[in-house]
Design a protein around this motif. Structure first.
Motif, PDB file in Angstrom:
ATOM      1  N   LEU A 381       0.813  -1.231   0.000  1.00  0.00           N
ATOM      2  CA  LEU A 381       0.000   0.000   0.000  1.00  0.00           C
ATOM      3  C   LEU A 381       0.842   1.276   0.000  1.00  0.00           C
ATOM      4  O   LEU A 381       0.304   2.377  -0.008  1.00  0.00           O
ATOM      5  N   LEU A 382       2.167   1.113   0.000  1.00  0.00           N
ATOM      6  CA  LEU A 382       3.035   2.296   0.067  1.00  0.00           C
ATOM      7  C   LEU A 382       2.771   3.301  -1.075  1.00  0.00           C
ATOM      8  O   LEU A 382       2.608   4.493  -0.811  1.00  0.00           O
ATOM      9  N   PRO A 383       2.682   2.840  -2.358  1.00  0.00           N
ATOM     10  CA  PRO A 383       2.405   3.818  -3.428  1.00  0.00           C
ATOM     11  C   PRO A 383       1.112   4.604  -3.184  1.00  0.00           C
ATOM     12  O   PRO A 383       1.075   5.826  -3.362  1.00  0.00           O
ATOM     13  N   LEU A 384       0.079   3.914  -2.722  1.00  0.00           N
ATOM     14  CA  LEU A 384      -1.194   4.588  -2.462  1.00  0.00           C
ATOM     15  C   LEU A 384      -1.049   5.622  -1.332  1.00  0.00           C
ATOM     16  O   LEU A 384      -1.505   6.769  -1.458  1.00  0.00           O
ATOM     17  N   GLN A 385      -0.379   5.238  -0.253  1.00  0.00           N
ATOM     18  CA  GLN A 385      -0.214   6.170   0.875  1.00  0.00           C
ATOM     19  C   GLN A 385       0.633   7.376   0.466  1.00  0.00           C
ATOM     20  O   GLN A 385       0.353   8.503   0.878  1.00  0.00           O
ATOM     21  N   ILE A 386       1.633   7.133  -0.369  1.00  0.00           N
ATOM     22  CA  ILE A 386       2.455   8.255  -0.848  1.00  0.00           C
ATOM     23  C   ILE A 386       1.581   9.241  -1.624  1.00  0.00           C
ATOM     24  O   ILE A 386       1.639  10.457  -1.416  1.00  0.00           O
ATOM     25  N   ILE A 387       0.756   8.712  -2.518  1.00  0.00           N
ATOM     26  CA  ILE A 387      -0.080   9.608  -3.343  1.00  0.00           C
ATOM     27  C   ILE A 387      -1.068  10.385  -2.467  1.00  0.00           C
ATOM     28  O   ILE A 387      -1.312  11.571  -2.681  1.00  0.00           O
ATOM     29  N   LEU A 388      -1.593   9.735  -1.447  1.00  0.00           N
ATOM     30  CA  LEU A 388      -2.586  10.412  -0.604  1.00  0.00           C
ATOM     31  C   LEU A 388      -1.965  11.488   0.288  1.00  0.00           C
ATOM     32  O   LEU A 388      -2.606  12.499   0.569  1.00  0.00           O
ATOM     33  N   HIS A 389      -0.715  11.271   0.727  1.00  0.00           N
ATOM     34  CA  HIS A 389      -0.185  12.121   1.791  1.00  0.00           C
ATOM     35  C   HIS A 389       0.967  13.033   1.392  1.00  0.00           C
ATOM     36  O   HIS A 389       1.543  13.681   2.255  1.00  0.00           O
ATOM     37  N   THR A 390       1.343  13.047   0.109  1.00  0.00           N
ATOM     38  CA  THR A 390       2.507  13.869  -0.250  1.00  0.00           C
ATOM     39  C   THR A 390       2.121  15.015  -1.180  1.00  0.00           C
ATOM     40  O   THR A 390       1.439  14.805  -2.185  1.00  0.00           O
ATOM     41  N   ASN A 391       2.559  16.208  -0.825  1.00  0.00           N
ATOM     42  CA  ASN A 391       2.390  17.381  -1.692  1.00  0.00           C
ATOM     43  C   ASN A 391       3.718  18.022  -2.037  1.00  0.00           C
ATOM     44  O   ASN A 391       3.863  18.637  -3.073  1.00  0.00           O
ATOM     45  N   LYS A 392       4.654  17.903  -1.105  1.00  0.00           N
ATOM     46  CA  LYS A 392       5.974  18.508  -1.355  1.00  0.00           C
ATOM     47  C   LYS A 392       7.057  17.612  -0.789  1.00  0.00           C
ATOM     48  O   LYS A 392       6.770  16.725   0.028  1.00  0.00           O
ATOM     49  N   VAL A 393       8.289  17.858  -1.228  1.00  0.00           N
ATOM     50  CA  VAL A 393       9.376  16.979  -0.804  1.00  0.00           C
ATOM     51  C   VAL A 393      10.334  17.735   0.126  1.00  0.00           C
ATOM     52  O   VAL A 393      10.317  18.967   0.170  1.00  0.00           O
ATOM     53  N   ASP A 394      11.162  16.984   0.851  1.00  0.00           N
ATOM     54  CA  ASP A 394      12.171  17.611   1.718  1.00  0.00           C
ATOM     55  C   ASP A 394      13.429  17.922   0.926  1.00  0.00           C
ATOM     56  O   ASP A 394      14.038  18.963   1.107  1.00  0.00           O
ATOM     57  N   ASN A 395      13.840  16.971   0.084  1.00  0.00           N
ATOM     58  CA  ASN A 395      15.063  17.166  -0.706  1.00  0.00           C
ATOM     59  C   ASN A 395      14.840  16.721  -2.134  1.00  0.00           C
ATOM     60  O   ASN A 395      14.157  15.730  -2.382  1.00  0.00           O
ATOM     61  N   LEU A 396      15.452  17.487  -3.043  1.00  0.00           N
ATOM     62  CA  LEU A 396      15.457  17.107  -4.459  1.00  0.00           C
ATOM     63  C   LEU A 396      16.906  17.127  -4.920  1.00  0.00           C
ATOM     64  O   LEU A 396      17.598  18.138  -4.774  1.00  0.00           O
ATOM     65  N   TYR A 397      17.377  15.993  -5.423  1.00  0.00           N
ATOM     66  CA  TYR A 397      18.731  15.920  -5.991  1.00  0.00           C
ATOM     67  C   TYR A 397      18.606  15.783  -7.502  1.00  0.00           C
ATOM     68  O   TYR A 397      17.815  14.959  -7.978  1.00  0.00           O
ATOM     69  N   ILE A 398      19.352  16.595  -8.238  1.00  0.00           N
ATOM     70  CA  ILE A 398      19.402  16.454  -9.692  1.00  0.00           C
ATOM     71  C   ILE A 398      20.862  16.233 -10.076  1.00  0.00           C
ATOM     72  O   ILE A 398      21.733  17.022  -9.670  1.00  0.00           O
TER      73      ILE A 398
END
Ligand code: MCF
Ligand code: FE
Length: 404
Positions: A381-398
């Motif tokens: 269920l991790l993908p589903l929980q991520i979609i429900l509870h995430t709007n922004k990230v803490d870190n972005l690496y490019i």
């Protein structure tokens, strides 16, 4: 070299491996992903309920329209199109440096490392060439008037040349043929030739509305009225299957496809095409919902994108896939969620021809980290929980560098 550890690592590899208490080591490329990695590096633990996954990729945007909030008409495709024609110039003039910056900031905060930009005019180039995010810059061609073909083509070539000068590791080029109803077949052929010669990805809007089908198949309906305003004796330029055939032996992504029938999807699949699904845009222009079941049955890799602010209130991909999750009520949320995460990572990377979208050795280190509010017991269920509870990230690496 950096070594990160999180409670959950979503690899998005072929096996869709999710590693509990996983680690990743990277410099500009990913070096290793796994568990208890034997390495002298000091690891950074990201904390309770932390997640590491590939950064997101927004394959299809129109940033030139980013100054739109309330100008355009929603609720009916033709009314929207007319309102675009009416406000296009104002909106373009209304989007300058700050406007592009805030569009990019919104994407960056929500974990997007790369985006596909449809450029109608080329005026966006000066604002986008130093973008901190990776770009695939699609020069768009549009125009169906045979008398104007030469002029449109010369302008298009000039725009390609200008964008080629900017090309680098983070700024790639693509070509866009706006749609089968708006581009003359002569232009279409020329553009596809260039794409083949230069090996460039293509994007084209296809079967977005019912009106488009009526027009292309019978020369009837709302597009007839639309075109008769501009030209006498307007006739459709190409039929849908013939249109798809043009893109054989190219890397083409067909945008929308809400009204593509089984036969057309089959052809798209046979030529190895991709589909971009923009559920919020489709909802606001009220054109219907893409049949994801059919798209999957034909094994067409689909990605989800926001489209531009011309038909969306946001450029946040987490919001977009949450909307998709809630709209496709015929699909099981658990499995749909898995597909939707794929659609904004590995599938999106393939469509844009980028070397990212999964956490695997040798891929570009384009990575996001964030935290879930609580523990997830059932990893399925991790993908589903991520979609429900995430709007922004803490870190972005490019490419392994943190982008603030
Ligand atoms: O994807 C959406 C809806 N379908 C078609 N075109 C656009 C979308 N958002 C912006 N556009 C642009 C398109 O690139 O609007 C113009 C083109 O330049 C429409 S044709 C006057
Ligand atoms: Fe679009």
């Amino acid at each position: 070299m950096i070594k990160l550890k999180a409670d959950y690592v979503l690899t998005l590899n072929e096996k869709y491996e999710i590693i509990k208490d996983g680690e990743i080591i990277f410099d500009d490329k990913i070096i290793e992903v796994g568990k208890d990695l034997d390495n002298s590096l000091t690891e950074i633990y990201l904390g309770k309920n932390s997640v590491i996954m590939p950064a997101l990729i927004n394959t299809h945007t129109h940033l030139e329209f980013s100054s739109n909030y309330t100008h355009l008409e929603y609720g009916d495709f033709m009314n929207w199109l007319n309102s675009v024609l009416e406000h296009r110039e104002d909106l373009f003039h209304g989007c300058k440096s700050e406007c592009y910056k805030s569009a990019i900031k919104e994407m960056k905060k929500s974990g997007i490392c790369a985006f596909g930009q449809i450029s109608s005019t080329g005026n966006d180039l000066k604002y986008l060439k130093h973008s901190p995010l990776k770009i695939v810059y699609f020069n768009e061609i549009i125009g169906s008037n045979p008398a104007a073909v030469d002029m449109i083509y010369q302008d298009f070539l000039a725009r390609i040349r200008e964008s080629e000068e900017v090309q680098n590791e983070k700024f790639k080029i693509g070509l866009s043929i706006h749609s089968p109803y708006s581009v003359h077949p002569i232009l279409m052929k020329k553009v596809i030739e260039i794409a083949k010669n230069k090996n460039l990805p293509i994007q084209t809007h296809f079967m977005e509305s019912k009106a488009e089908r009526k027009w292309l198949e019978n020369g009837e309906g709302e597009f007839k009225i639309f075109f008769e305003k501009h030209f006498k004796n307007a006739k459709p330029l190409i039929n849908p299957i013939e249109f798809i055939e043009q893109f054989k032996d190219t890397n083409t992504t067909f945008i929308h496809c809400v009204h593509a029938n089984e036969n057309e999807l089959k052809r798209i699949s046979e030529i190895g095409g991709y589909i971009t699904h923009c559920p919020i845009s489709n909802r606001l222009l009220n054109v219907g919902l893409l049949n994801l079941e059919s798209v999957k049955n034909f094994s067409i890799p689909y990605n989800v994108a926001t489209d531009g602010k011309s038909s969306n209130y946001s450029l946040n991909l987490f919001k977009e896939i949450r909307a998709a999750l809630l709209m496709h009520t015929d699909l099981h949320p658990k499995y749909l969620a898995k597909d939707l995460i794929k659609s904004v990572t590995i599938n999106a990377a393939k469509s844009l021809g980028l070397n990212n979208g999964s956490l695997e050795k040798g891929k570009d280190a384009d990575i996001i980290t964030f935290k879930l509010p609580n523990k997830v017991k059932n990893l399925e269920l991790l993908p589903l929980q991520i979609i429900l509870h995430t709007n922004k990230v803490d870190n972005l690496y490019i490419n392994g560098k943190e982008v603030k």
